[in-house]
Design a protein around this motif. Structure first.
Motif, PDB file in Angstrom:
ATOM      1  N   TYR A 125     -60.198 -71.456 -21.297  1.00  0.00           N
ATOM      2  CA  TYR A 125     -59.461 -70.189 -21.213  1.00  0.00           C
ATOM      3  C   TYR A 125     -58.715 -70.067 -19.888  1.00  0.00           C
ATOM      4  N   MET A 126     -59.334 -70.471 -18.793  1.00  0.00           N
ATOM      5  CA  MET A 126     -58.663 -70.392 -17.499  1.00  0.00           C
ATOM      6  C   MET A 126     -57.420 -71.276 -17.461  1.00  0.00           C
ATOM      7  N   ILE A 127     -57.499 -72.434 -18.077  1.00  0.00           N
ATOM      8  CA  ILE A 127     -56.371 -73.366 -18.053  1.00  0.00           C
ATOM      9  C   ILE A 127     -55.258 -72.911 -18.992  1.00  0.00           C
ATOM     10  N   LYS A 156     -60.767 -80.746 -15.969  1.00  0.00           N
ATOM     11  CA  LYS A 156     -61.167 -79.335 -15.849  1.00  0.00           C
ATOM     12  C   LYS A 156     -61.745 -79.043 -14.458  1.00  0.00           C
ATOM     13  N   ASN A 157     -61.131 -79.610 -13.452  1.00  0.00           N
ATOM     14  CA  ASN A 157     -61.612 -79.449 -12.078  1.00  0.00           C
ATOM     15  C   ASN A 157     -61.087 -78.141 -11.497  1.00  0.00           C
ATOM     16  N   ILE A 158     -61.715 -77.042 -11.895  1.00  0.00           N
ATOM     17  CA  ILE A 158     -61.272 -75.713 -11.480  1.00  0.00           C
ATOM     18  C   ILE A 158     -61.561 -75.458 -10.002  1.00  0.00           C
ATOM     19  N   ASN A 159     -62.411 -76.285  -9.388  1.00  0.00           N
ATOM     20  CA  ASN A 159     -62.792 -76.034  -7.998  1.00  0.00           C
ATOM     21  C   ASN A 159     -61.731 -76.482  -6.995  1.00  0.00           C
ATOM     22  N   VAL A 160     -60.622 -77.045  -7.479  1.00  0.00           N
ATOM     23  CA  VAL A 160     -59.505 -77.327  -6.582  1.00  0.00           C
ATOM     24  C   VAL A 160     -58.889 -76.002  -6.154  1.00  0.00           C
ATOM     25  N   TYR A 161     -58.054 -76.060  -5.150  1.00  0.00           N
ATOM     26  CA  TYR A 161     -57.264 -74.892  -4.768  1.00  0.00           C
ATOM     27  C   TYR A 161     -58.083 -73.829  -4.052  1.00  0.00           C
ATOM     28  N   LYS A 162     -59.153 -74.287  -3.342  1.00  0.00           N
ATOM     29  CA  LYS A 162     -59.918 -73.424  -2.438  1.00  0.00           C
ATOM     30  C   LYS A 162     -60.499 -72.182  -3.118  1.00  0.00           C
ATOM     31  N   GLY A 163     -60.929 -72.335  -4.348  1.00  0.00           N
ATOM     32  CA  GLY A 163     -61.568 -71.221  -5.041  1.00  0.00           C
ATOM     33  C   GLY A 163     -60.628 -70.157  -5.557  1.00  0.00           C
ATOM     34  N   ASP A 196     -52.063 -63.317 -15.209  1.00  0.00           N
ATOM     35  CA  ASP A 196     -52.611 -64.272 -16.168  1.00  0.00           C
ATOM     36  C   ASP A 196     -52.899 -65.572 -15.414  1.00  0.00           C
ATOM     37  N   THR A 197     -54.164 -65.974 -15.367  1.00  0.00           N
ATOM     38  CA  THR A 197     -54.554 -67.142 -14.580  1.00  0.00           C
ATOM     39  C   THR A 197     -53.912 -68.417 -15.105  1.00  0.00           C
ATOM     40  N   GLY A 198     -53.678 -68.484 -16.415  1.00  0.00           N
ATOM     41  CA  GLY A 198     -53.019 -69.664 -16.972  1.00  0.00           C
ATOM     42  C   GLY A 198     -51.644 -69.895 -16.368  1.00  0.00           C
ATOM     43  N   LEU A 199     -50.938 -68.801 -16.065  1.00  0.00           N
ATOM     44  CA  LEU A 199     -49.609 -68.949 -15.451  1.00  0.00           C
ATOM     45  C   LEU A 199     -49.728 -69.373 -13.990  1.00  0.00           C
ATOM     46  N   LEU A 200     -50.807 -68.973 -13.319  1.00  0.00           N
ATOM     47  CA  LEU A 200     -51.053 -69.499 -11.970  1.00  0.00           C
ATOM     48  C   LEU A 200     -51.304 -70.997 -12.047  1.00  0.00           C
ATOM     49  N   VAL A 201     -52.127 -71.416 -13.006  1.00  0.00           N
ATOM     50  CA  VAL A 201     -52.394 -72.839 -13.197  1.00  0.00           C
ATOM     51  C   VAL A 201     -51.092 -73.607 -13.418  1.00  0.00           C
ATOM     52  N   ALA A 202     -50.208 -73.035 -14.235  1.00  0.00           N
ATOM     53  CA  ALA A 202     -48.950 -73.707 -14.560  1.00  0.00           C
ATOM     54  C   ALA A 202     -48.009 -73.803 -13.369  1.00  0.00           C
ATOM     55  N   SER A 203     -48.237 -72.991 -12.348  1.00  0.00           N
ATOM     56  CA  SER A 203     -47.353 -72.985 -11.184  1.00  0.00           C
ATOM     57  C   SER A 203     -47.801 -73.967 -10.108  1.00  0.00           C
ATOM     58  N   LEU A 204     -48.937 -74.649 -10.300  1.00  0.00           N
ATOM     59  CA  LEU A 204     -49.450 -75.578  -9.301  1.00  0.00           C
ATOM     60  C   LEU A 204     -48.692 -76.899  -9.338  1.00  0.00           C
TER      61      LEU A 204
END
Length: 445
Positions: A192-194, A334-341, A314-322
């Motif tokens: 869901y986060m991704i 699924k390494n969600i721990n990247v990006y300093k939390g 929407d966190t998915g759009l943050l993910v897409a902006s990385l």
């Protein structure tokens, strides 16, 4: 494939209300407003009239002869003779009202006339909502819609309300979850986060059972947002809004995550950019989290308006902006721990916002004491700490134990852990976050 949404139950209740007023459904673009209204219309009405002011400019003159229902229906019928208006059997949808805010002046007439039910919908991108509100005050109901929350995502994945009831029962009893249930929900929450909660992205993920095409869809949505900024704003305002929007991922990557105008433009001040930040907030694209003066009640009278963090709605759009490397790592491992939390913090902020909470944090000057979020119950202030894994909660313990913060008696930690309770700290897995409001209504903090 239709994805069940929480607005569905709201619309059913609205339909049954004998005194129902014209309804305005608000929210950012592409979150499923129109699709949900259409499904509701086709299951509850014999006749459905849909007018989209962004796509059908010819209808932006329908109030030229007055704001009364008869004049508006007459003008719609002149433009399109195939539209049929049958009293007590017809729903009219005025969509994209930000392109024709004048239609709001007709809601009083629709409310008094009662022959036709009426729903308005707007993306809020560039919308002068104050004008719409003032033109219809007392003659409308409102529903704030957002992208899909985790519970709606679970519905899309085939789970029913039994799962939420089971989770809530475990939370209320401080009873750990079985390993199978915990692991399944943890992985679903990572998915869901991704993907985020934008319906088109979720639909693609559900149908294909992979992240294939999800990034492409998310990038298209981000591009659409930027196009809307360019469409509804001009000159310096447009540049400022784009600069703020594009700066959010960079600012969240910082250790303290506090949004700093100076990082956008050297020498710029808060007042130079606050209008741009408000515009993004009103559009439904971001969540603003304000810094508290002190961790005390009341929350709304106790924050610093010029100190804040900005999260994606929407966190998915943050993910897409990385960057591409982070994208590959997230979608493959699924390494969600990247990006300093920041992803966990953004996701939990989104979770609280979708439950109706305003966002506040605290950082004590010249001290390591800080807390990610705060919510209140009837009697107390509840600090919420977000941990990417399950580390120590030094700040949370300090806030609870110190006599300096009398409004705080217990706290909540959302982490990669099981359900538990120790030292007045309630620990829950991240995926339980969507149930916090229901949980806090049941407990006596």
């Amino acid at each position: 494939m239709y994805l069940t949404r929480k607005i569905d139950a709201y619309l059913d209740n609205w339909f049954l209300d004998k005194e129902k007023k014209p309804l305005i459904v608000k929210g950012s673009r592409q979150i499923g407003k129109t699709e949900s209204i259409r499904k509701f219309a086709h299951s509850h009405y014999k006749h459905f009239i849909e007018i989209n002011f962004a796509l059908e400019k010819k209808y932006t003159t329908i109030c030229s002869d007055g704001y009364d229902v008869d004049s508006i229906i007459k003008n719609i019928s002149l433009i399109d003779r195939t539209k049929v208006f049958v009293p007590n059997e017809t729903l009219i949808l005025f969509d994209e009202i930000q392109d024709y805010p004048d239609i709001a002046s007709s809601l009083k007439s629709f409310n008094q006339d009662r022959r036709f039910d009426c729903i308005c919908s707007g993306s809020m991108l560039g919308i002068n909502y104050q004008k719409i509100h003032s033109n219809s005050v007392g003659n409308k109901s409102e529903y704030q819609m957002q992208s899909m929350d985790f519970e709606e995502f679970l519905w899309a994945m085939g789970y029913d309300d039994t799962l939420s009831s089971t989770l809530l029962d475990h939370m209320l009893m401080s009873k750990p979850l079985g390993e199978t249930l915990k692991n399944v929900l943890y992985n679903l929450f990572l998915d869901y986060m991704i993907t985020g909660g934008m319906p088109a992205v979720v639909k693609s993920f559900v149908e294909k059972k992979t992240f294939q095409d999800t990034l492409t869809l998310q990038k298209e949505l981000l591009a659409d947002y930027e196009e809307d900024i360019k469409k509804y704003l001009e000159g310096l305002d447009k540049t400022k809004v784009l600069n703020v929007f594009e700066s959010i991922p960079v600012q969240l990557a910082k250790e303290n995550k506090k949004f700093q105008i100076s990082k956008i433009s050297s020498g710029s001040r808060f007042r130079d950019y606050w209008g741009a930040i408000e515009w993004l907030n009103d559009s439904g694209m971001i969540n603003i989290c304000y810094s508290l003066h002190t961790p005390d009640l009341p929350l709304k009278g106790n924050y610093e308006s010029d100190k804040y963090k900005i999260y994606f709605k929407d966190t998915g759009l943050l993910v897409a902006s990385l960057d591409e490397e982070s994208q590959d790592d997230l979608r493959v491992n699924k390494n969600i721990n990247v990006y300093k939390g920041a992803l966990w913090e953004n996701a939990m902020g989104e979770c609280l916002s979708k439950q109706g909470y305003d966002l506040f944090y605290y950082k004590k000057d010249n001290s390591t004491l800080e807390e990610d979020f705060f919510v209140r119950t009837k009697k107390s202030l509840v600090p919420i700490e977000i941990k990417a894994t399950n580390g120590n909660s030094k700040s949370l313990q300090t806030l609870i134990k110190s006599d300096s913060y009398p409004d705080i008696k217990e706290g909540i930690k959302l982490a990669n852990s099981n359900i538990g309770f120790e030292n007045n700290i309630h620990t829950f897995p991240h995926f339980c976050g969507y149930l916090l409001k229901r949980y806090l209504k049941e407990v006596d903090f």
